[in-house]
Scaffold this motif. Structure first.
Motif, PDB file in Angstrom:
ATOM      1  N   ILE A 214       1.071  -1.202  -0.108  1.00 55.27           N
ATOM      2  CA  ILE A 214      -0.165   0.020  -0.028  1.00 55.27           C
ATOM      3  C   ILE A 214       0.875   1.007   0.225  1.00 55.27           C
ATOM      4  N   ASP A 215       0.845   1.923  -1.036  1.00 59.18           N
ATOM      5  CA  ASP A 215       1.816   3.191  -1.159  1.00 59.18           C
ATOM      6  C   ASP A 215       1.263   4.567  -0.454  1.00 59.18           C
ATOM      7  N   PHE A 216       0.136   4.643  -0.475  1.00 59.82           N
ATOM      8  CA  PHE A 216      -0.465   5.770   0.228  1.00 59.82           C
ATOM      9  C   PHE A 216      -2.129   5.586   0.572  1.00 59.82           C
ATOM     10  N   ILE A 217      -2.502   6.315   1.543  1.00 55.48           N
ATOM     11  CA  ILE A 217      -3.945   6.367   1.940  1.00 55.48           C
ATOM     12  C   ILE A 217      -4.400   7.565   2.080  1.00 55.48           C
ATOM     13  N   MET A 218      -5.747   7.583   1.777  1.00 55.02           N
ATOM     14  CA  MET A 218      -6.503   8.813   2.197  1.00 55.02           C
ATOM     15  C   MET A 218      -7.698   8.516   2.829  1.00 55.02           C
ATOM     16  N   LEU A 219      -7.765   9.366   4.107  1.00 57.45           N
ATOM     17  CA  LEU A 219      -8.915   8.901   5.046  1.00 57.45           C
ATOM     18  C   LEU A 219      -9.819  10.157   5.365  1.00 57.45           C
ATOM     19  N   TRP A 220     -11.079   9.995   4.950  1.00 61.29           N
ATOM     20  CA  TRP A 220     -12.058  10.884   4.919  1.00 61.29           C
ATOM     21  C   TRP A 220     -12.938  10.635   6.285  1.00 61.29           C
ATOM     22  N   GLU A 221     -12.942  11.615   7.127  1.00 69.56           N
ATOM     23  CA  GLU A 221     -13.400  11.715   8.277  1.00 69.56           C
ATOM     24  C   GLU A 221     -13.393  10.583   9.081  1.00 69.56           C
ATOM     25  N   PRO A 222     -12.202   9.688   9.322  1.00 69.99           N
ATOM     26  CA  PRO A 222     -12.148   8.484   9.907  1.00 69.99           C
ATOM     27  C   PRO A 222     -12.933   8.211  11.390  1.00 69.99           C
ATOM     28  N   VAL A 223     -13.388   7.291  11.805  1.00 72.31           N
ATOM     29  CA  VAL A 223     -13.882   7.113  12.961  1.00 72.31           C
ATOM     30  C   VAL A 223     -12.779   6.471  13.800  1.00 72.31           C
ATOM     31  N   LEU A 224     -12.262   6.836  15.081  1.00 69.01           N
ATOM     32  CA  LEU A 224     -11.312   6.528  15.628  1.00 69.01           C
ATOM     33  C   LEU A 224     -11.694   5.877  17.019  1.00 69.01           C
ATOM     34  N   ASN A 225     -12.734   5.906  17.369  1.00 66.79           N
ATOM     35  CA  ASN A 225     -13.223   4.973  18.453  1.00 66.79           C
ATOM     36  C   ASN A 225     -14.694   4.369  18.160  1.00 66.79           C
ATOM     37  N   GLY A 226     -14.552   2.952  17.941  1.00 64.40           N
ATOM     38  CA  GLY A 226     -15.682   2.237  17.501  1.00 64.40           C
ATOM     39  C   GLY A 226     -16.806   2.222  18.518  1.00 64.40           C
ATOM     40  N   ARG A 227     -16.354   2.103  19.773  1.00 67.12           N
ATOM     41  CA  ARG A 227     -17.381   1.970  20.863  1.00 67.12           C
ATOM     42  C   ARG A 227     -18.316   3.295  20.814  1.00 67.12           C
ATOM     43  N   ASP A 228     -17.631   4.609  20.748  1.00 70.24           N
ATOM     44  CA  ASP A 228     -18.393   5.910  20.923  1.00 70.24           C
ATOM     45  C   ASP A 228     -19.236   5.969  19.568  1.00 70.24           C
ATOM     46  N   HIS A 229     -18.739   5.380  18.492  1.00 68.60           N
ATOM     47  CA  HIS A 229     -19.527   5.308  17.054  1.00 68.60           C
ATOM     48  C   HIS A 229     -20.788   4.413  17.258  1.00 68.60           C
TER      49      HIS A 229
ATOM     50  N   ALA B  60      -2.830   1.592  14.385  1.00 69.28           N
ATOM     51  CA  ALA B  60      -2.303   1.372  13.109  1.00 69.28           C
ATOM     52  C   ALA B  60      -1.576   2.442  12.350  1.00 69.28           C
ATOM     53  N   ALA B  61      -1.947   3.725  12.866  1.00 70.85           N
ATOM     54  CA  ALA B  61      -1.422   4.916  12.186  1.00 70.85           C
ATOM     55  C   ALA B  61       0.094   4.981  12.640  1.00 70.85           C
ATOM     56  N   GLY B  62       0.240   4.400  13.762  1.00 67.75           N
ATOM     57  CA  GLY B  62       1.675   4.263  14.304  1.00 67.75           C
ATOM     58  C   GLY B  62       2.733   3.305  13.493  1.00 67.75           C
ATOM     59  N   GLN B  63       2.135   2.412  12.474  1.00 66.56           N
ATOM     60  CA  GLN B  63       2.612   1.593  11.960  1.00 66.56           C
ATOM     61  C   GLN B  63       3.035   1.707  10.350  1.00 66.56           C
ATOM     62  N   PHE B  64       2.364   2.977   9.940  1.00 61.79           N
ATOM     63  CA  PHE B  64       2.141   3.416   8.412  1.00 61.79           C
ATOM     64  C   PHE B  64       3.203   4.447   8.097  1.00 61.79           C
ATOM     65  N   ARG B  65       3.943   4.295   7.466  1.00 64.79           N
ATOM     66  CA  ARG B  65       5.111   5.243   7.196  1.00 64.79           C
ATOM     67  C   ARG B  65       5.320   5.850   5.973  1.00 64.79           C
ATOM     68  N   LYS B  66       4.134   5.799   4.915  1.00 65.43           N
ATOM     69  CA  LYS B  66       4.083   6.023   3.687  1.00 65.43           C
ATOM     70  C   LYS B  66       3.163   7.211   3.400  1.00 65.43           C
ATOM     71  N   ARG B  67       2.840   7.976   2.498  1.00 63.86           N
ATOM     72  CA  ARG B  67       2.097   9.156   2.432  1.00 63.86           C
ATOM     73  C   ARG B  67       0.520   8.996   2.773  1.00 63.86           C
ATOM     74  N   SER B  68       0.043   9.956   3.434  1.00 59.92           N
ATOM     75  CA  SER B  68      -1.236   9.727   3.943  1.00 59.92           C
ATOM     76  C   SER B  68      -2.082  11.388   4.146  1.00 59.92           C
ATOM     77  N   LEU B  69      -3.181  11.259   3.704  1.00 59.59           N
ATOM     78  CA  LEU B  69      -4.138  12.406   4.016  1.00 59.59           C
ATOM     79  C   LEU B  69      -5.196  12.116   4.847  1.00 59.59           C
ATOM     80  N   VAL B  70      -5.332  13.012   5.617  1.00 59.43           N
ATOM     81  CA  VAL B  70      -6.369  12.923   6.615  1.00 59.43           C
ATOM     82  C   VAL B  70      -7.492  14.020   6.203  1.00 59.43           C
ATOM     83  N   VAL B  71      -8.685  13.869   5.929  1.00 62.13           N
ATOM     84  CA  VAL B  71      -9.590  14.871   5.628  1.00 62.13           C
ATOM     85  C   VAL B  71     -10.663  14.995   6.753  1.00 62.13           C
TER      86      VAL B  71
END
Length: 281
Positions: free
Chosen positions: A130-145, A204-215
């Motif tokens: 996986i060379d890059f990832i784009m995250l649109w309004e990600p949910v960080l806490n499933g229980r809260d969701h 998981a974010a702490g293990q991803f070292r390539k390009r990323s976009l958080v929207v």
């Protein structure tokens, strides 16, 4: 449709089950590939039009795109109550495998919305292809969701019956004790509740070292705390991460035709600016 492009239904397999998908292929050799990961529950229906627009926009820019339904969702095989987050993470893996075959040697990325972003990040963290990832309004806490969804359920009951027939506490207790709760026709099992509670996008974010976009899709002038925390976790891991604020409505919660030109433009601009993907396969 993308000009001179091809849109085609595809069937992929995940752990012996058939998943329904669509490929969007540009007219020429693709410059890269993107797998789109939808949100869950009613958010999937509300977001459908925007996600199709996204696929077509990316295709018009020369990318091969794959969208698909998780097991138990949409047109894919299975019943919703039989699956949980580990199953849907496996479905994303299967989608990436298909795209790697469909567009070999291409830079390949994931784009997810809401819980789809959370699941996509789990896959991106474990795979070197996986060379890059784009995250649109990600949910960080499933229980809260889940708790937020329960509040929506109770509000609908209040509007329909004049009072809530249950409490949020009683519904949570049902899930914690192995029972099942209905969310607008989606049976939330104890297994799914546990799977969502154990999701750890920040880890998981702490293990991803390539390009990323958080929207962060917001009307505010500063990022939400979850978006800022995820962006920071990606940066600390060594990811070349960007955080963007986009003023669009929460289209995943709306009914009817919704267009999000700023969101699509921001995503396209990031891909071009960062050079992801930067080469033709």
């Amino acid at each position: 449709r993308c000009a001179m492009s091809a849109e085609q239904q595809v069937i992929l397999e995940s752990n012996g089950s058939r998943l329904y998908g669509m490929t969007y292929d540009p007219a020429g050799a693709p410059a890269g590939a993107v797998v789109i990961c939808h949100p869950l529950f009613e958010e999937r229906k509300s977001a459908g039009r925007v996600m199709v627009e996204l696929a077509r926009v990316l295709c018009a820019d020369g990318l091969a795109v794959l969208t698909f339904d998780y097991r138990g969702c949409g047109d894919s095989a299975g019943e919703f109550r039989d699956y949980s987050t580990p199953d849907w993470i496996a479905d994303i893996r299967a989608a990436v495998d298909l795209m790697r075959q469909h567009a070999p040697a291409c830079p390949t990325g994931l784009l997810g919305l809401r819980l789809g972003a959370s699941l996509a990040l789990q896959v991106a963290a474990e795979r070197s292809d996986i060379d890059f990832i784009m995250l649109w309004e990600p949910v960080l806490n499933g229980r809260d969701h889940i708790e937020q969804e329960l509040r929506k359920k109770l509000m609908k009951e209040m509007m329909t019956f004049g009072k809530g027939r249950q409490t949020r506490e009683s519904l949570m207790k049902t899930l914690e004790q192995g029972g099942e709760v209905d969310f607008d026709g989606y049976p939330i099992t104890s297994r799914l509740y546990q799977g969502l509670s154990q999701l750890d996008p920040a880890g998981a974010a702490g293990q991803f070292r390539k390009r990323s976009l958080v929207v962060n899709i917001t009307s505010q002038s500063s990022p939400s705390k979850p978006a800022a925390q995820l962006h920071e976790a990606l940066q600390k891991a060594g990811s070349a991460s960007d955080l963007r604020l986009v003023n669009e409505p929460p289209f995943w919660n709306l009914i009817g035709v919704v267009s999000c030109p700023s969101l699509l433009r921001t995503t396209r601009d990031w891909l071009v600016r960062t050079g992801e993907p930067a080469k033709t396969c």
